[in-house]
Write an enzyme that holds these catalytic residues in place. Structure first.
Site, PDB file in Angstrom:
ATOM      1  CG  ASP A 125      43.099  36.664  23.943  1.00 37.64           C
ATOM      2  OD1 ASP A 125      43.780  37.527  24.692  1.00 37.64           O
ATOM      3  OD2 ASP A 125      43.494  35.296  24.166  1.00 37.64           O
TER       4      ASP A 125
HETATM    5  C1  BGC Z   1      45.062  36.080  27.481  1.00 33.84           C
HETATM    6  C2  BGC Z   1      43.849  36.487  27.873  1.00 33.84           C
HETATM    7  C3  BGC Z   1      43.801  37.516  28.570  1.00 33.84           C
HETATM    8  C4  BGC Z   1      44.354  38.588  28.092  1.00 33.84           C
HETATM    9  C5  BGC Z   1      44.576  39.865  28.760  1.00 33.84           C
HETATM   10  C6  BGC Z   1      45.722  37.410  26.643  1.00 33.84           C
HETATM   11  O1  BGC Z   1      47.097  36.923  26.694  1.00 33.84           O
HETATM   12  O2  BGC Z   1      45.286  34.972  26.330  1.00 33.84           O
HETATM   13  O3  BGC Z   1      43.221  35.400  28.483  1.00 33.84           O
HETATM   14  O4  BGC Z   1      42.460  37.854  29.290  1.00 33.84           O
HETATM   15  O5  BGC Z   1      45.774  38.468  27.618  1.00 33.84           O
HETATM   16  O6  BGC Z   1      45.345  39.885  29.861  1.00 33.84           O
END
Ligand code: BGC
Length: 736
Positions: A264
């Site tokens: 993540d």
């Molecule tokens: C989120 C993810 C997301 C990623 C990219 C993160 O803050 O938890 O679900 O895919 O950002 O935007």
């Protein structure tokens, strides 16, 4: 030498092609993927391998330009393809050709209880990703709905591991048939937003295996997902993106995952543990503040220079680098370097239709006293629509799933269009929620209004009193604390004084329909004052059309709740037994396996609306259930059948649910658990025999001492019903 004569315009050229024109194995898509991976790997320098493992912009990572191995481009997910952002900023790039089709939120998809809708969803969003040249879609999300306060529940598929598993598999397959990897997220135990970057979850193995992992496992072992995203939080003291238990032991060894693990964004915190046990690709804004805002920030990522230095100094062997590089190369051969993959399509009418169909099947009719719904348009002169959510843009907001949609039909416009010119549709605001005109980097509407709540309520009541129907459209709105990433809700109740508006409207008009837009359960202190309640989720581009078609009866509602609506917060296990949201970054899921209806069943709690609940404009009668045998050997199956008849006057769909309860076990077990369901369509008067096959696998619990699934001999009861609390038939049998 082979000589070909080419004629270009008026000149002719002689081209010479070497006889040994064999293309390298890695470029030859007639070769098995593993051979191509090894061939490509053998051609890479350590530096080139390293560059595969980390981001070099917000959403992309490098390929190997020298060898024609393309870059990876990722996009959120999971409800549509996110607008382009500036190379290294979250601000939007301002492209004019990136407005996508917004599909309904995943809670709505789960509420369809229809795997065909999940397949349609996956296929359609996969086509959009492919068209936009994304080879990884950051979704779907399958974290279990543990508390109604979790700000991201709207991006997930509800509280039940079986339902979520059934829905995630076709979604993943649908996406990947486009040569786009589905990146299933957030693995694992990311069940709240408060303290998500630090909280260490303590959960017993039974709850982990029986509740929190099955949907991920199904996505990997049945859906064959090519990518998975590590979560932000910790488990057993280790961050999920560098977690030996989750990533090595469970994902790779137990499930045999051969895809790529993506972090993540900013979820990696240390180099060595990530090298040995962690993700293959590191993404994020910055890593631990290491590189925040710096030029070439990405070089400082753990899986960039720090990893390379450890290899160069001999502290880590290159084989560790190869392991990760292989997974990333495999991703390339499955996606960007698959010449057979289709080209995709974007924001097409077909996708609009898919979005509408899914929305229509997911809307849940929670209550319909006196058959107030459907609206009898032919006898209607005036409809009063009240509430901010009737006009508010909902595709924007919520955090990373925020979308720049090609269009979005609001509930008010949908109702107006459907009602036609013969019906007067008036609108009053009723309450003021969030007025700001920008959200997640997008300009939306400016909804500021300085009137007092008394003035707004008085205006709403005036509009409502002589209307044939009053449609209140409220709920949450994907702003901070109202179904949004990074911020859990603070309470179960509706915000902005909506309860008072609804109660006031109920006093002036008996034909009141309350429509809730949310991704979460909300408290309804007024539930006995109003005849009809509809859960209408966040429905995406076609929101207003889908809602209007259900309200008008063009579509007979057939969605059922994928999670429990508790009457109060302490009726949810996480709040009654668990220590949500944790103390000092530590949280124990004390309710164990008793999540959602497993908790309310165990404690005899009557929910506001139970898991699996949803009404129709017609009625269904369930007959007597029969089972093919009273005894079952562990290697046998039993067939359970039940006739279901449409006894009403409209065609409709019913979701027939089968739960199993273990009468006596050596461990605590839920009263019953969902093990099968079938969505059937019946014409008025029509009857169908629904049959289910039960095997010993459906009777098992996870034995944490033996670390395996076990079915204990003894008596089991099969419950068949229209919801978890509306059991219409039961049969018993014994496992020998
Ligand atoms: C989120 C993810 C997301 C990623 C990219 C993160 O803050 O938890 O679900 O895919 O950002 O935007």
């Amino acid at each position: 030498m082979k000589t070909i004569l080419c004629v270009i315009g008026l000149t002719s050229l002689t081209l010479s092609i070497p006889a040994q024109n064999k293309i390298p194995v890695y470029l030859d898509d007639t070769q098995p993927v593993e051979l191509r991976v090894e061939d490509a790997l053998s051609r890479l320098t350590a530096e080139e391998k390293i560059q595969l493992l980390h981001a070099r912009s917000k959403f992309s990572s490098a390929g190997v330009a020298r060898l024609g191995i393309p870059e990876n481009w990722m996009s959120d997910g999971p409800h549509g393809i996110r607008a382009e952002v500036i190379w290294d900023e979250w601000n939007q790039a301002g492209w004019t050709n990136d407005s996508c089709m917004a599909f309904p939120a995943l809670t709505c998809l789960a509420a369809t209880w229809n795997p065909e809708m999940a397949a349609l969803y996956g296929k359609s969003i996969g086509e959009e990703a492919r068209y936009r040249n994304k080879n990884v879609l950051l979704g779907p999300g399958v974290n279990i709905y543990r508390t109604p306060l979790n700000g991201r529940n709207f991006e997930y598929m509800g509280e039940d591991p079986y339902l979520a598993s059934c829905m995630v598999v076709p979604y993943v397959q649908g996406v990947q048939q486009n040569g786009v990897a589905a990146c299933v997220k957030h693995f694992a135990l990311n069940n709240q937003e408060i303290d998500r970057n630090a909280v260490n979850v303590t959960v017993d193995d039974r709850a982990l295996y029986e509740i929190y992992l099955p949907a991920f496992k199904a996505a990997v072992t049945e859906g064959k997902a090519w990518a998975i995203m590590g979560a932000y939080n910790r488990y057993k003291g280790q961050f999920c993106c560098q977690n030996e238990y989750l990533l090595d032991n469970i994902l790779r060894k137990e499930w045999g995952f051969d895809g790529v693990v993506v972090s993540d964004w900013g979820g990696v915190h240390e180099t060595e543990s990530t090298v040995y046990h962690g993700v293959d690709m590191e993404f994020g804004t910055h890593t631990d503040g290491l590189a925040s805002g710096a030029k070439n920030a990405y070089d400082s990522y753990h899986l960039a220079a720090p990893f390379l230095n450890l290899i160069k100094s001999g502290k880590i062997e290159e084989k560790e680098l190869d392991k990760k590089a292989r997974n990333v190369l495999r991703l390339a051969f499955r996606t960007t370097m698959d010449r057979q993959r289709p080209f995709g399509s974007f924001a097409t009418p077909e996708h609009g239709l898919a979005a509408r169909k899914i929305a229509e099947e997911g809307i849940v009719l929670l209550q319909n006293k006196n058959n107030v719904l459907p609206i009898r348009l032919q006898d209607t002169k005036k409809i009063a629509v009240i509430g901010e959510n009737a006009v508010k843009v909902m595709t924007v907001g919520g955090g990373s799933s925020s979308l720049k949609a090609k269009y979005e039909v609001s509930p008010l416009d949908g109702i107006k269009n459907r009602a036609g010119v013969a019906v007067e549709v008036t609108y009053a605001r009723g309450y003021v929620g969030e007025a700001i005109g920008t959200q997640d980097g997008l300009k939306t509407q400016n909804l500021s209004d300085n009137r007092s709540s008394d003035e707004l309520i008085a205006e709403a009541c005036r509009a409502a009193q002589d209307a044939d129907y009053v449609i209140f459209v409220g709920g949450l709105n994907k702003h901070g604390y109202q179904d949004s990433e990074g911020k859990d809700r603070k309470e179960l109740g509706l915000p902005y004084g909506q309860d008072a508006v609804i109660s006031a409207l109920a006093k002036v008009n008996k034909n009141l329909v309350v429509v809730i837009l949310s991704g979460n359960a909300v408290a309804m202190p007024w539930v006995n004052e109003v005849p009809a309640v509809v859960e209408s989720w966040y429905l995406g581009s076609e929101a207003g059309n889908a809602l209007a078609r259900v309200l008008a009866g063009d579509v007979n509602p057939s969605g059922k709740l994928p999670f429990t609506f508790p009457a109060k917060l302490t009726d949810a296990g996480a709040h009654a037994a668990g220590d949500y949201p944790g103390n000092n970054h530590e949280e124990t899921y004390r309710e164990g396996i008793f999540v959602g209806y497993r908790w309310t069943d165990k404690n005899n709690i009557k929910p506001l609306f139970p898991f699996g609940h949803g009404l129709s404009y017609t009625q269904f009668a369930y007959g007597k259930a029969t089972v093919s045998g009273k005894h079952m050997q562990a290697t046998e199956t039993l067939t359970v059948t039940i006739p279901v008849k449409n006894t009403g006057e409209r065609k409709g769909k019913e979701i027939v649910q089968l739960y199993i309860g273990d009468e006596k076990a050596s461990v605590a077990r839920p009263v019953k658990e969902l093990k099968a369901f079938e969505k059937i369509e019946l014409a008025p008067g029509e009857e169908k025999i629904v049959s289910f096959i039960i095997s010993a696998d459906d009777l098992k619990f996870f034995d944490d001492k033996r670390h395996e699934w076990v079915a204990e001999p003894g008596k089991f009861t099969i419950y068949i019903g229209a919801s978890s609390a509306d059991v219409r038939a039961s049969v018993a049998f014994e496992l020998k």
